[in-house]
Design an enzyme around this catalytic site. Sequence first.
Site, PDB file in Angstrom:
ATOM      1  N   ARG A  42      59.720  31.043  34.671  1.00 47.46           N
ATOM      2  CA  ARG A  42      58.357  30.662  34.284  1.00 47.46           C
ATOM      3  C   ARG A  42      58.293  30.114  32.858  1.00 47.46           C
ATOM      4  O   ARG A  42      57.560  29.160  32.586  1.00 47.46           O
ATOM      5  CB  ARG A  42      57.421  31.855  34.449  1.00 47.46           C
ATOM      6  CG  ARG A  42      57.237  32.259  35.915  1.00 47.46           C
ATOM      7  CD  ARG A  42      56.169  33.314  36.049  1.00 47.46           C
ATOM      8  NE  ARG A  42      55.981  33.712  37.450  1.00 47.46           N
ATOM      9  CZ  ARG A  42      55.049  34.545  37.854  1.00 47.46           C
ATOM     10  NH1 ARG A  42      54.205  35.081  36.981  1.00 47.46           N
ATOM     11  NH2 ARG A  42      54.930  34.859  39.135  1.00 47.46           N
ATOM     12  N   ASP A 144      39.294  36.840  33.851  1.00 49.79           N
ATOM     13  CA  ASP A 144      40.740  36.810  34.019  1.00 49.79           C
ATOM     14  C   ASP A 144      41.361  36.558  32.657  1.00 49.79           C
ATOM     15  O   ASP A 144      40.709  36.020  31.750  1.00 49.79           O
ATOM     16  CB  ASP A 144      41.173  35.723  35.007  1.00 49.79           C
ATOM     17  CG  ASP A 144      42.533  36.009  35.629  1.00 49.79           C
ATOM     18  OD1 ASP A 144      42.581  36.555  36.750  1.00 49.79           O
ATOM     19  OD2 ASP A 144      43.556  35.720  34.981  1.00 49.79           O
TER      20      ASP A 144
END
Length: 293
Positions: A42, A144
């Site tokens: 990632r 979030d």
Amino acid sequence: MLNNTPREFAFTEQDFEKVRVMIYNYAGIALTPAKHDMVYGRLARRLRALGLRTFNEYLQVLDRGDSKEFELFANSLTTNLTSFFRESHHFPMLADHLKAQRSSGVLNLWCSASSTGEEAYSMAITACEAFDSLRPPVHIIATDLDTGVLETAKQGIYGADEVEKLEGQRAKRYFEKQSDGRYRVRQELRDMIVYRKVNLMEPNWPIRGPLDAIFCRNVMIYFDKPTQLKVLQRFAPLLKPDGLLFVGHSENLYHAADIFKLRNKTVYERVISGAAAPGPATMARPGSSGFSR
């Protein structure tokens, strides 16, 4: 364990440990050694984007206090698996709860890990169906840590493969088909929801109680037990005495039995012992209610 396969970028055990400390301190996410390859995969995208050669160079960028890059770093390490009406057994329970509160005025819900919005919109659809109205007396704050997914959620546009498999007439009633074949959530539902970036590790949340329900599903699995307990201690005073906390199918709150008790399958309610004493960091100012908008 280090992967012995030759890699594009140098990534040492020391680099991995530093990443673990950074993301734990920032977001409470506890990465196990088994996540080594995931972290490399990632974050390697960020090294390519910045033209860097090693993870040590990248960590130096983060150490220098580049807030925008740190945001992208955190976004890269969060998981955003979601879908409409995921863990579907929760939504009839939410509908029943909303119906039971019908005479209570505006009802306030918090979707605390909204990802790309499917969960929050599923809550909104449930509210519409519970009140048989496209404008039910329900407000939802959806939050979030990942700013990228929040932008997707605000747009409310989804692929046909996601929307057309919804049960009954939901696709037709709650979505509008776009010229490109995708679907956009109806304006009435989008008006019910406010999207905000919230890091559950922050000392102050822009959330005001009392809330009728909190959805925090498949979040606790990324936290260690002490971090879970801290978050749960802050959730409790935000909920009404009869408010509900919805968690993921693989999560349990046995270690917080003095704060929450099981109501039904992965749905919890507060343990009320004496007068509630909300903490100042999580509750509204005296005389106010609802959300910080």
